[in-house]
Scaffold this active site. Structure first.
Site, mmCIF file in Angstrom:
data_model
loop_
_atom_site.group_PDB
_atom_site.id
_atom_site.type_symbol
_atom_site.label_atom_id
_atom_site.label_comp_id
_atom_site.label_asym_id
_atom_site.label_seq_id
_atom_site.Cartn_x
_atom_site.Cartn_y
_atom_site.Cartn_z
ATOM 1 N N GLU A 49 0.867 -1.266 -0.102
ATOM 2 C CA GLU A 49 0.084 0.024 0.012
ATOM 3 C C GLU A 49 0.739 1.223 -0.018
ATOM 4 O O GLU A 49 1.890 1.506 0.900
ATOM 5 C CB GLU A 49 -0.876 0.092 1.283
ATOM 6 C CG GLU A 49 -1.734 -0.962 1.429
ATOM 7 C CD GLU A 49 -2.417 -0.923 2.777
ATOM 8 O OE1 GLU A 49 -2.636 0.137 3.356
ATOM 9 O OE2 GLU A 49 -2.943 -1.895 3.550
ATOM 10 N N ASP A 60 -5.232 8.332 10.820
ATOM 11 C CA ASP A 60 -3.664 7.882 10.962
ATOM 12 C C ASP A 60 -3.533 8.294 12.412
ATOM 13 O O ASP A 60 -3.758 9.419 12.593
ATOM 14 C CB ASP A 60 -2.804 8.473 9.872
ATOM 15 C CG ASP A 60 -3.207 7.904 8.517
ATOM 16 O OD1 ASP A 60 -3.373 6.699 8.547
ATOM 17 O OD2 ASP A 60 -3.051 8.786 7.551
#
Length: 266
Positions: A49, A60
């Protein structure tokens, strides 16, 4: 069959889970990020990814958020992201982009899909896009033969999981816990249940992410999932390295350890 589907099929044939590694483009710089990704593929990652740096990374944790901020301050642009995808694809490793939706929408959905396909990318993982709002992406991904990976979570109802998995192609991303990304001391106790619930609605591989950081945790997840996704642990290695050579070596070592961990048999 996409390169991602092929990678998961190969892993299953070898009685192991697929290892999916994440690195943000442009961190700590463009070339080191590319070299780290290539090392990851050489050391045993089945799918990579590539994170598209974005100024508002909602899910995140601090490790990835700091890395993304550094990449943006360093001037990373979409062209650099596509260059990174191309380098990985040319090396023979399946590669997806992990991106929030705003950059795709801003670039133009069909144009983004076309550019990604031309770069060799297999598709997108879109953590903040729901199937109900994904009409343009579903059309563009069909037109350009791209995978689309949506997320299911422990809070997802059976009806929700059915809706999400019906829109997926490539694999289903099972977020093992609620909250932001980051390494954890232990794998979420609800991860296995979420995988089991998800499999009731799809024949696609189910990969577990959020929290896996070492070979022991990878082995645990490989016991019940089709794929093991590792992100923050790799980014932490890059951030802690004294120089590019150490960064590449540390990523290679971690990948090899995780690749051993995802094997279900010795």
């Amino acid at each position: 069959m996409s390169t991602v589907s092929t990678a998961f099929g190969k892993a299953a044939a070898e009685d192991r889970a697929a290892l999916v590694g994440y690195l943000p483009a442009g961190f700590p710089d463009k070339q080191t990020a590319i070299r780290a990704a290539l090392a990851m593929g050489e050391a045993g990652a089945d799918v990579i990814e590539v994170g598209l740096p974005y100024s508002d990374p909602l899910i995140d944790g601090p490790v990835i958020a700091d890395a993304v901020h550094h990449a943006l301050k360093g001037g990373t642009r979409l062209a650099d992201v596509f260059d990174t995808v191309t380098a990985i694809a040319n090396a023979g490793t399946a590669v997806l982009l992990m991106t929030y939706w705003n950059p795709v929408d801003k670039h133009g959905v069909d144009r983004f899909a076309r550019d990604l396909a031309n770069a060799g990318g297999a598709g997108l993982i879109t953590p903040d896009l729901t199937p109900e709002e994904a009409g343009p992406w579903l059309e563009a991904s069909d037109a350009h033969g791209l995978d689309r990976v949506f997320l299911v979570a422990p809070s997802s109802t059976a009806q929700r999981i059915e809706r999400i998995t019906a829109a997926c192609r490539g694999f289903v991303y099972a977020a093992s816990l609620m909250g932001i990304t980051g390494t954890r001391a232990a794998v979420s106790s609800g991860a296995a249940t979420l995988v089991e619930r998800t499999r009731e609605h799809t024949g696609l591989p189910v990969a577990v992410g959020l929290g896996v950081s070492n070979a022991a945790q990878a082995k645990e997840v490989a016991g019940f999932a089709d794929g093991v996704i590792v992100g923050s642990a790799f980014v932490r290695r890059l951030a802690a390295a004294q120089d590019a050579e150490q960064a590449i070596a540390d990523v290679r070592t971690l990948t090899a350890d995780l690749a051993h961990g995802v094997r279900r048999t010795p």
